[in-house]
Design a protein around this motif. Structure first.
Motif, PDB file in Angstrom:
ATOM      1  N   LEU A   1      -7.557  12.642 -22.046  1.00 56.40           N
ATOM      2  CA  LEU A   1      -6.630  13.449 -22.834  1.00 56.40           C
ATOM      3  C   LEU A   1      -5.317  13.104 -22.810  1.00 56.40           C
ATOM      4  CD1 LEU A   1      -8.514  16.674 -22.508  1.00 56.40           C
ATOM      5  CD2 LEU A   1      -8.802  15.439 -24.587  1.00 56.40           C
ATOM      6  N   ARG A   2      -4.872  13.043 -21.349  1.00 60.67           N
ATOM      7  CA  ARG A   2      -3.312  12.873 -21.256  1.00 60.67           C
ATOM      8  C   ARG A   2      -2.902  11.487 -21.914  1.00 60.67           C
ATOM      9  NH1 ARG A   2       0.090  15.872 -19.030  1.00 60.67           N
ATOM     10  NH2 ARG A   2       1.384  14.066 -18.175  1.00 60.67           N
ATOM     11  N   GLU A   3      -3.784  10.547 -21.560  1.00 60.77           N
ATOM     12  CA  GLU A   3      -3.384   8.848 -21.931  1.00 60.77           C
ATOM     13  C   GLU A   3      -3.330   8.939 -23.549  1.00 60.77           C
ATOM     14  OE1 GLU A   3      -6.128   6.615 -20.093  1.00 60.77           O
ATOM     15  OE2 GLU A   3      -5.197   6.728 -18.128  1.00 60.77           O
ATOM     16  N   ASN A   4      -4.131   9.735 -24.374  1.00 65.71           N
ATOM     17  CA  ASN A   4      -4.399   9.516 -25.641  1.00 65.71           C
ATOM     18  C   ASN A   4      -3.542  10.854 -26.591  1.00 65.71           C
ATOM     19  OD1 ASN A   4      -6.008   6.976 -25.925  1.00 65.71           O
ATOM     20  ND2 ASN A   4      -7.027   8.273 -24.320  1.00 65.71           N
ATOM     21  N   GLY A   5      -2.762  11.667 -26.053  1.00 63.89           N
ATOM     22  CA  GLY A   5      -2.217  12.566 -26.730  1.00 63.89           C
ATOM     23  C   GLY A   5      -1.224  13.470 -26.064  1.00 63.89           C
ATOM     24  N   VAL A   6      -0.620  14.334 -26.761  1.00 65.12           N
ATOM     25  CA  VAL A   6       0.315  15.506 -26.314  1.00 65.12           C
ATOM     26  C   VAL A   6      -0.441  16.382 -25.949  1.00 65.12           C
ATOM     27  CG1 VAL A   6       2.535  16.794 -26.670  1.00 65.12           C
ATOM     28  CG2 VAL A   6       2.288  14.363 -27.305  1.00 65.12           C
ATOM     29  N   VAL A   7      -0.564  16.909 -24.835  1.00 63.73           N
ATOM     30  CA  VAL A   7      -1.572  18.112 -24.403  1.00 63.73           C
ATOM     31  C   VAL A   7      -0.826  19.563 -24.292  1.00 63.73           C
ATOM     32  CG1 VAL A   7      -3.328  18.798 -22.595  1.00 63.73           C
ATOM     33  CG2 VAL A   7      -3.004  16.387 -23.096  1.00 63.73           C
ATOM     34  N   PHE A   8      -1.331  20.431 -25.056  1.00 61.18           N
ATOM     35  CA  PHE A   8      -0.923  21.756 -24.820  1.00 61.18           C
ATOM     36  C   PHE A   8      -1.892  22.529 -24.498  1.00 61.18           C
ATOM     37  CE2 PHE A   8       1.342  19.384 -28.273  1.00 61.18           C
ATOM     38  CZ  PHE A   8       2.553  19.909 -28.475  1.00 61.18           C
ATOM     39  N   PHE A   9      -1.520  23.339 -23.565  1.00 63.89           N
ATOM     40  CA  PHE A   9      -2.318  24.465 -22.819  1.00 63.89           C
ATOM     41  C   PHE A   9      -2.216  25.746 -23.693  1.00 63.89           C
ATOM     42  CE2 PHE A   9      -2.434  27.688 -19.170  1.00 63.89           C
ATOM     43  CZ  PHE A   9      -3.566  28.043 -19.505  1.00 63.89           C
ATOM     44  N   ILE A  10      -3.132  26.186 -24.482  1.00 62.84           N
ATOM     45  CA  ILE A  10      -3.063  27.361 -25.133  1.00 62.84           C
ATOM     46  C   ILE A  10      -3.436  28.534 -24.080  1.00 62.84           C
ATOM     47  CG2 ILE A  10      -3.935  28.872 -27.276  1.00 62.84           C
ATOM     48  CD1 ILE A  10      -2.480  25.712 -27.648  1.00 62.84           C
ATOM     49  N   ASP A  11      -2.543  29.100 -23.936  1.00 64.36           N
ATOM     50  CA  ASP A  11      -2.784  30.333 -22.569  1.00 64.36           C
ATOM     51  C   ASP A  11      -2.713  31.713 -23.270  1.00 64.36           C
ATOM     52  OD1 ASP A  11      -2.845  31.738 -20.442  1.00 64.36           O
ATOM     53  OD2 ASP A  11      -1.058  30.914 -19.627  1.00 64.36           O
ATOM     54  N   ARG A  12      -3.997  32.010 -23.494  1.00 62.98           N
ATOM     55  CA  ARG A  12      -4.006  33.478 -23.930  1.00 62.98           C
ATOM     56  C   ARG A  12      -4.750  34.370 -22.770  1.00 62.98           C
ATOM     57  NH1 ARG A  12      -3.882  35.991 -28.815  1.00 62.98           N
ATOM     58  NH2 ARG A  12      -5.362  37.474 -29.334  1.00 62.98           N
ATOM     59  N   PRO A  13      -3.915  35.420 -22.373  1.00 61.51           N
ATOM     60  CA  PRO A  13      -4.470  36.157 -21.174  1.00 61.51           C
ATOM     61  C   PRO A  13      -6.066  36.894 -21.506  1.00 61.51           C
ATOM     62  CG  PRO A  13      -2.391  37.036 -22.156  1.00 61.51           C
ATOM     63  CD  PRO A  13      -2.680  36.099 -22.892  1.00 61.51           C
ATOM     64  N   PRO A  14      -6.844  36.688 -20.356  1.00 58.91           N
ATOM     65  CA  PRO A  14      -8.133  37.146 -20.224  1.00 58.91           C
ATOM     66  C   PRO A  14      -8.514  38.299 -21.226  1.00 58.91           C
ATOM     67  CG  PRO A  14      -7.871  36.182 -18.319  1.00 58.91           C
ATOM     68  CD  PRO A  14      -6.431  36.381 -19.151  1.00 58.91           C
ATOM     69  N   GLU A  15      -7.506  39.365 -20.916  1.00 58.10           N
ATOM     70  CA  GLU A  15      -7.743  40.773 -21.569  1.00 58.10           C
ATOM     71  C   GLU A  15      -7.682  40.591 -23.181  1.00 58.10           C
ATOM     72  OE1 GLU A  15      -3.414  40.568 -20.090  1.00 58.10           O
ATOM     73  OE2 GLU A  15      -5.431  40.144 -19.218  1.00 58.10           O
ATOM     74  N   LEU A  16      -6.903  39.706 -23.538  1.00 61.29           N
ATOM     75  CA  LEU A  16      -6.553  39.534 -25.281  1.00 61.29           C
ATOM     76  C   LEU A  16      -7.759  38.780 -25.722  1.00 61.29           C
ATOM     77  CD1 LEU A  16      -2.701  38.820 -25.787  1.00 61.29           C
ATOM     78  CD2 LEU A  16      -4.091  40.914 -26.066  1.00 61.29           C
ATOM     79  N   ILE A  17      -8.484  37.927 -24.985  1.00 61.94           N
ATOM     80  CA  ILE A  17      -9.700  37.065 -25.318  1.00 61.94           C
ATOM     81  C   ILE A  17     -10.716  38.170 -25.422  1.00 61.94           C
ATOM     82  CG2 ILE A  17     -11.263  35.548 -24.576  1.00 61.94           C
ATOM     83  CD1 ILE A  17      -8.987  33.661 -23.457  1.00 61.94           C
ATOM     84  N   LEU A  18     -10.730  38.759 -24.384  1.00 67.42           N
ATOM     85  CA  LEU A  18     -12.036  39.909 -24.507  1.00 67.42           C
ATOM     86  C   LEU A  18     -11.779  40.908 -25.732  1.00 67.42           C
ATOM     87  CD1 LEU A  18     -12.219  40.847 -20.710  1.00 67.42           C
ATOM     88  CD2 LEU A  18     -13.901  39.719 -22.115  1.00 67.42           C
ATOM     89  N   LYS A  19     -10.509  41.386 -26.113  1.00 72.87           N
ATOM     90  CA  LYS A  19     -10.191  42.180 -27.412  1.00 72.87           C
ATOM     91  C   LYS A  19     -10.729  41.268 -28.551  1.00 72.87           C
ATOM     92  CE  LYS A  19      -6.991  45.271 -25.164  1.00 72.87           C
ATOM     93  NZ  LYS A  19      -5.535  45.704 -25.177  1.00 72.87           N
ATOM     94  N   SER A  20     -10.264  40.122 -28.488  1.00 72.72           N
ATOM     95  CA  SER A  20     -10.256  39.579 -29.931  1.00 72.72           C
ATOM     96  C   SER A  20     -11.372  38.405 -30.205  1.00 72.72           C
ATOM     97  CB  SER A  20      -8.876  38.946 -30.161  1.00 72.72           C
ATOM     98  OG  SER A  20      -8.622  37.999 -29.278  1.00 72.72           O
ATOM     99  N   ALA A  21     -11.926  37.873 -29.109  1.00 70.70           N
ATOM    100  CA  ALA A  21     -12.993  36.716 -29.457  1.00 70.70           C
ATOM    101  C   ALA A  21     -14.219  37.248 -29.350  1.00 70.70           C
ATOM    102  CB  ALA A  21     -12.719  35.710 -28.453  1.00 70.70           C
TER     103      ALA A  21
END
Length: 169
Positions: A91-111
């Motif tokens: 992944l690092r060798e073939n692109g610009v890598v973005f960490f999508i950081d969503r707090p676990p409590e928000l993941i639990l509420k929305s996903a």
């Protein structure tokens, strides 16, 4: 254009953001989990149940390499893609890598986590997975994007960084 890679926890918004960014940037979109499901004719949960996590991780590595071999593509990975060194390197060798950081409590509420094999039976496990993986996400990423608002707001942050060639991390 160089590939743009989205990593992060299950339910963090990688696929939604990837589609928004692909439209905005005029790039192709590849979701490695969808690629696996299409190739296997099974859901990720079915693959985990029938073949086990190790088999799934092998498939994931194969499809990550396939997606990373493309150009001008937004790549959304599965939440555990960073667990293998070979995936992080690819992944690092073939692109610009973005960490999508969503707090676990928000993941639990929305996903909807019912179709996530590592979380379906124990949604609270997301906190443990986050703690286990955060170091790998940060080490792999060129940029950390906190996803606490709308998908459009997070997409705008990624777009700005990517178009302006912002400083990593």
């Amino acid at each position: 254009m160089k590939n743009l890679v989205l990593i992060g926890m299950p339910g963090s918004g990688k696929s939604s953001l990837g589609r928004l960014l692909a439209d905005r940037l005029g790039m192709k979109f590849a979701d490695t989990d969808q690629m696996i499901e299409a190739a296997e004719g099974k859901t990720i949960s079915e693959i985990f149940a029938q073949k086990g996590e190790e088999c799934f991780r092998d498939l994931e590595s194969y499809w990550i390499a396939e997606a990373a071999g493309a150009e001008n593509t937004i790549i959304a990975t599965g939440g555990g893609a960073i667990l293998r060194e070979e995936n992080r390197r690819t992944l690092r060798e073939n692109g610009v890598v973005f960490f999508i950081d969503r707090p676990p409590e928000l993941i639990l509420k929305s996903a909807d986590l019912s179709d996530r094999p590592l979380l379906a039976e124990d949604w609270e496990r997301i906190y443990r997975l986050y703690d286990q993986r955060i170091g790998l996400y940060l080490a792999c990423a060129d940029c950390r994007v906190l996803n606490v608002g709308t998908p459009e707001q997070a997409a705008e942050r990624i777009y700005s960084f990517y178009k302006e060639g912002g400083e990593p991390k």
